[in-house]
Scaffold this active site. Structure first.
Site, PDB file in Angstrom:
ATOM      1  N   SER A  21       0.872  -1.172   0.000  1.00 54.30           N
ATOM      2  CA  SER A  21       0.000   0.000   0.000  1.00 54.30           C
ATOM      3  C   SER A  21       0.909   1.221   0.000  1.00 54.30           C
ATOM      4  O   SER A  21       1.692   1.413   0.925  1.00 54.30           O
ATOM      5  CB  SER A  21      -0.853   0.026   1.276  1.00 54.30           C
ATOM      6  OG  SER A  21      -1.229   1.373   1.551  1.00 54.30           O
ATOM      7  N   HIS A  64      -1.210  -1.590  -4.383  1.00 57.49           N
ATOM      8  CA  HIS A  64      -2.504  -1.240  -3.773  1.00 57.49           C
ATOM      9  C   HIS A  64      -2.556   0.275  -3.593  1.00 57.49           C
ATOM     10  O   HIS A  64      -1.757   0.848  -2.848  1.00 57.49           O
ATOM     11  CB  HIS A  64      -2.621  -1.938  -2.410  1.00 57.49           C
ATOM     12  CG  HIS A  64      -3.914  -1.713  -1.711  1.00 57.49           C
ATOM     13  ND1 HIS A  64      -5.072  -2.400  -2.024  1.00 57.49           N
ATOM     14  CD2 HIS A  64      -4.230  -0.889  -0.687  1.00 57.49           C
ATOM     15  CE1 HIS A  64      -6.044  -1.985  -1.215  1.00 57.49           C
ATOM     16  NE2 HIS A  64      -5.553  -1.081  -0.401  1.00 57.49           N
ATOM     17  N   ASP A 106      -4.450   3.472  -2.370  1.00 56.52           N
ATOM     18  CA  ASP A 106      -5.514   3.879  -1.435  1.00 56.52           C
ATOM     19  C   ASP A 106      -6.066   5.245  -1.818  1.00 56.52           C
ATOM     20  O   ASP A 106      -5.417   6.271  -1.600  1.00 56.52           O
ATOM     21  CB  ASP A 106      -4.952   3.923  -0.005  1.00 56.52           C
ATOM     22  CG  ASP A 106      -4.796   2.528   0.554  1.00 56.52           C
ATOM     23  OD1 ASP A 106      -3.729   2.216   1.098  1.00 56.52           O
ATOM     24  OD2 ASP A 106      -5.749   1.746   0.438  1.00 56.52           O
ATOM     25  N   MET A 109      -8.651   8.097  -1.282  1.00 57.03           N
ATOM     26  CA  MET A 109      -9.494   8.606  -0.200  1.00 57.03           C
ATOM     27  C   MET A 109     -10.001  10.004  -0.554  1.00 57.03           C
ATOM     28  O   MET A 109      -9.238  10.832  -1.045  1.00 57.03           O
ATOM     29  CB  MET A 109      -8.680   8.669   1.100  1.00 57.03           C
ATOM     30  CG  MET A 109      -8.129   7.319   1.508  1.00 57.03           C
ATOM     31  SD  MET A 109      -7.192   7.484   3.058  1.00 57.03           S
ATOM     32  CE  MET A 109      -6.536   5.818   3.176  1.00 57.03           C
ATOM     33  N   HIS A 124      -8.220   0.884  -4.354  1.00 53.39           N
ATOM     34  CA  HIS A 124      -9.115   0.709  -3.188  1.00 53.39           C
ATOM     35  C   HIS A 124      -9.855   2.027  -3.034  1.00 53.39           C
ATOM     36  O   HIS A 124      -9.305   2.989  -2.503  1.00 53.39           O
ATOM     37  CB  HIS A 124      -8.255   0.375  -1.951  1.00 53.39           C
ATOM     38  CG  HIS A 124      -9.038   0.326  -0.689  1.00 53.39           C
ATOM     39  ND1 HIS A 124      -8.434   0.251   0.545  1.00 53.39           N
ATOM     40  CD2 HIS A 124     -10.378   0.321  -0.443  1.00 53.39           C
ATOM     41  CE1 HIS A 124      -9.370   0.217   1.494  1.00 53.39           C
ATOM     42  NE2 HIS A 124     -10.565   0.252   0.908  1.00 53.39           N
ATOM     43  N   MET A 139     -11.969   4.419  -1.460  1.00 53.19           N
ATOM     44  CA  MET A 139     -12.593   4.844  -0.210  1.00 53.19           C
ATOM     45  C   MET A 139     -13.213   6.226  -0.480  1.00 53.19           C
ATOM     46  O   MET A 139     -12.747   7.258   0.011  1.00 53.19           O
ATOM     47  CB  MET A 139     -11.561   4.915   0.928  1.00 53.19           C
ATOM     48  CG  MET A 139     -11.067   3.543   1.357  1.00 53.19           C
ATOM     49  SD  MET A 139      -9.583   3.592   2.361  1.00 53.19           S
ATOM     50  CE  MET A 139      -8.333   3.599   1.057  1.00 53.19           C
ATOM     51  N   MET A 155     -11.345  -5.329   5.426  1.00 50.29           N
ATOM     52  CA  MET A 155     -10.585  -4.329   6.177  1.00 50.29           C
ATOM     53  C   MET A 155     -10.328  -4.843   7.593  1.00 50.29           C
ATOM     54  O   MET A 155     -11.272  -5.205   8.308  1.00 50.29           O
ATOM     55  CB  MET A 155     -11.331  -3.007   6.234  1.00 50.29           C
ATOM     56  CG  MET A 155     -11.479  -2.284   4.894  1.00 50.29           C
ATOM     57  SD  MET A 155      -9.925  -2.029   4.033  1.00 50.29           S
ATOM     58  CE  MET A 155      -9.083  -0.942   5.187  1.00 50.29           C
ATOM     59  N   ASP A 176      -6.535  -6.062   4.539  1.00 46.76           N
ATOM     60  CA  ASP A 176      -5.920  -4.739   4.436  1.00 46.76           C
ATOM     61  C   ASP A 176      -5.947  -4.017   5.777  1.00 46.76           C
ATOM     62  O   ASP A 176      -7.003  -3.673   6.285  1.00 46.76           O
ATOM     63  CB  ASP A 176      -6.732  -3.936   3.398  1.00 46.76           C
ATOM     64  CG  ASP A 176      -6.119  -2.601   3.080  1.00 46.76           C
ATOM     65  OD1 ASP A 176      -6.761  -1.824   2.355  1.00 46.76           O
ATOM     66  OD2 ASP A 176      -5.001  -2.324   3.545  1.00 46.76           O
TER      67      ASP A 176
HETATM   68  C1  DX5 Z   1      -6.202   2.094   5.221  1.00 46.74           C
HETATM   69  C2  DX5 Z   1      -5.690   1.553   3.895  1.00 46.74           C
HETATM   70  C3  DX5 Z   1      -4.657   0.477   4.064  1.00 46.74           C
HETATM   71  C4  DX5 Z   1      -3.432   0.940   4.837  1.00 46.74           C
HETATM   72  C5  DX5 Z   1      -2.533  -0.228   5.138  1.00 46.74           C
HETATM   73  O1  DX5 Z   1      -7.365   2.847   4.983  1.00 46.74           O
HETATM   74  O2  DX5 Z   1      -6.753   1.016   3.145  1.00 46.74           O
HETATM   75  O3  DX5 Z   1      -4.270  -0.005   2.775  1.00 46.74           O
HETATM   76  O4  DX5 Z   1      -2.743   1.892   4.079  1.00 46.74           O
HETATM   77  O5  DX5 Z   1      -1.449   0.257   5.887  1.00 46.74           O
HETATM   78  P1  DX5 Z   1      -0.856  -0.644   7.093  1.00 46.74           P
HETATM   79  O6  DX5 Z   1      -0.372  -1.929   6.437  1.00 46.74           O
HETATM   80  O7  DX5 Z   1       0.267   0.197   7.638  1.00 46.74           O
HETATM   81  O8  DX5 Z   1      -1.976  -0.878   8.051  1.00 46.74           O
HETATM   82 ZN    ZN Z   2      -6.287  -0.047   1.276  1.00 51.22          ZN
END
Ligand code: DX5
Ligand code: ZN
Length: 223
Positions: free
Chosen positions: A6, A31, A33, A35, A66, A68, A137, A179
């Site tokens: 990630s 991956h 992320d 947001m 991903h 969000m 999650m 994740d």
């Molecule tokens: C959180 C993300 C994850 C996160 C994982 O909202 O979706 O992908 O970045 O990071 P670690 O492995 O540090 O929990």
């Molecule tokens: Zn993620």
């Protein structure tokens, strides 16, 4: 076991370099992320950055978005156009889930359904024959570096049973991706639960070691 870095916890001031470091360490499933500051209390990056990353990294790495975000149903095409191969949408943020995942696959990407720690797997089971991946999650989304939530174990085991039954009946296999809070100390346990794809953020991108060195420790834990 797919280890999916990630990039959220990487050096966002030089995201291309961080992604190249992961790819050069042999990690080919990135991956991303995404947001929007509404669905989760954080804001990261979107299609323009993803398009630049795809240009910099070339066609081979899998870009796993991903989402969000609150408007995934209306905006997933932008992420595919920017170079994403896989789109995971949150059950909690989508009104018409079946229509959304079938449209993602019709657009040429693989489709995933994401469940927050407190969300039952029922909605994922209703579309299990239409998707390629379920993203469980194991932290509440929004930030890297959080602690793993172990209560997701029973959800994962029940999901694995449902997927095994679907495959036994001649249906499509579905990856279980987890994740949040995944590290070398718990990854072998997750494989035993039935997980086949682990997102790792701060366990790979941190100040104490390189991605390659952190990955070696994770691989050792899986031997
Ligand atoms: C959180 C993300 C994850 C996160 C994982 O909202 O979706 O992908 O970045 O990071 P670690 O492995 O540090 O929990
Ligand atoms: Zn993620």
């Amino acid at each position: 076991m797919i280890i999916a870095p990630s990039v959220l916890t990487a050096d966002l001031a030089d995201l291309g370099k961080a992604c190249s470091e992961a790819v050069n360490a042999g990690l080919n499933w990135l991956h991303l992320d995404i947001m929007d500051g509404n669905f989760v209390p954080n804001l990261t990056f979107g299609p323009p950055v993803i398009a630049k990353l795809r240009k910099a990294l070339g066609p081979s790495p899998v870009f796993d978005a991903h989402l969000m975000i609150t408007n995934a149903e209306d905006s997933f095409q932008q992420y595919i156009d920017a170079g994403c191969n896989h789109i995971s949408v949150h059950v909690e943020a989508v009104t018409h889930l079946h229509r959304c995942v079938t449209a993602i696959r019709a657009a040429g990407a693989t489709a995933g359904v994401t469940l927050n720690p407190g969300t039952p797997i029922d909605a994922a089971l209703e579309v299990l024959s239409e998707i390629d991946l379920v993203l469980i999650m194991s932290v509440n989304p929004g930030f890297g570096g959080q602690s793993f939530i172990p209560t997701v174990e029973s959800k994962i085991r029940r999901l694995k049973q449902a997927i095994d039954a679907q495959v036994a009946a001649g249906g499509r296999p579905v990856q279980i991706q987890i994740d949040g809070g995944v590290k070398a100390h718990n990854i072998a346990m997750l494989r035993e639960w039935g997980v086949s794809n682990c997102v790792v953020g701060s366990g790979l991108f941190n100040d104490s070691a390189s991605v390659a060195d952190n990955l070696a420790v994770i691989h050792q834990a899986l031997e």
